[in-house]
Design a protein around this motif. Structure first.
Motif, PDB file in Angstrom:
ATOM      1  N   LEU A  39      41.127  38.683  37.822  1.00  0.00           N
ATOM      2  CA  LEU A  39      39.742  38.280  38.841  1.00  0.00           C
ATOM      3  C   LEU A  39      39.311  37.002  38.886  1.00  0.00           C
ATOM      4  O   LEU A  39      38.653  36.545  39.848  1.00  0.00           O
ATOM      5  CB  LEU A  39      38.800  39.344  38.248  1.00  0.00           C
ATOM      6  CG  LEU A  39      39.081  40.710  38.603  1.00  0.00           C
ATOM      7  CD1 LEU A  39      37.993  41.556  37.753  1.00  0.00           C
ATOM      8  CD2 LEU A  39      39.343  41.213  39.761  1.00  0.00           C
ATOM      9  N   SER A  42      39.426  34.618  42.036  1.00  0.00           N
ATOM     10  CA  SER A  42      39.597  35.401  43.179  1.00  0.00           C
ATOM     11  C   SER A  42      38.191  35.772  43.999  1.00  0.00           C
ATOM     12  O   SER A  42      37.278  35.085  43.372  1.00  0.00           O
ATOM     13  CB  SER A  42      40.378  36.752  42.792  1.00  0.00           C
ATOM     14  OG  SER A  42      39.243  37.444  42.407  1.00  0.00           O
ATOM     15  N   HIS A  44      36.853  38.005  44.008  1.00  0.00           N
ATOM     16  CA  HIS A  44      36.104  38.969  42.979  1.00  0.00           C
ATOM     17  C   HIS A  44      35.423  38.358  41.808  1.00  0.00           C
ATOM     18  O   HIS A  44      35.271  38.920  40.779  1.00  0.00           O
ATOM     19  CB  HIS A  44      36.859  40.228  42.834  1.00  0.00           C
ATOM     20  CG  HIS A  44      37.152  40.995  44.102  1.00  0.00           C
ATOM     21  ND1 HIS A  44      36.377  41.834  44.621  1.00  0.00           N
ATOM     22  CD2 HIS A  44      38.344  41.136  44.591  1.00  0.00           C
ATOM     23  CE1 HIS A  44      36.759  42.259  45.901  1.00  0.00           C
ATOM     24  NE2 HIS A  44      37.958  41.917  45.838  1.00  0.00           N
TER      25      HIS A  44
END
Length: 153
Positions: A39, A42, A44
């Motif tokens: 993550l 990213s 996110h």
């Protein structure tokens, strides 16, 4: 927020990652690092801390409360969601204090840790499934985080 009676979402357009861990005390840390590596950087990236906390708690539950030989971590990432599924091969073992949660546990209200309460508070949805029909093979606890609008990595 969806609770334990929900069905795990199955992303259509995304990436899927799997990790198999031996049932050892180090498994939670390895799963936490796995979530971080997937993550960080990213789209996110804003959920890294919540994802790390939740995957640590669920893997720790599998380690402490089952005699499974392997703990599986399956992560699906799509533009809208990130879903974690943690599996063990002991479908009828339920951690102390598991079940529908109502409010924050305090003092001696329930035994066990904060794992499922944290899922209720931090994830967009969560639940559990026993897989294998008449001859159950494994249990999965899953949790999903929705994309955070306006958050960039």
């Amino acid at each position: 927020m969806t609770s334990a009676n929900a069905t795990a979402p199955h992303p259509q357009n995304g990436e899927s990652y799997r990790l198999s861990l031996p049932n050892t005390a180090r498994s939670a840390a390895i799963a936490r690092d796995f979530a971080t590596s997937l993550l960080t950087g990213s789209p996110h990236g804003g959920i890294v801390d919540d994802a790390r906390l939740c995957v640590t708690e669920v893997v720790t539950n599998a380690h402490r409360h089952t005699r499974t030989s392997l703990i599986g971590v399956h992560v699906t990432v799509d533009p809208e969601h990130v879903t974690f599924a943690v599996s063990d091969d002991r479908p009828w073992t339920v951690p102390p204090g598991a079940g529908p949660l109502r409010g924050r546990p305090s003092g001696g209200e329930r035994e066990g840790g904060w794992g499922l309460f944290l899922l209720e508070e931090l994830a967009s949805a969560w639940g559990s499934d026993v897989c294998g029909c008449c001859d159950p093979r494994h249990k999965t606890v899953w949790f999903t985080f929705a994309a955070q609008a306006g958050v960039s990595a």
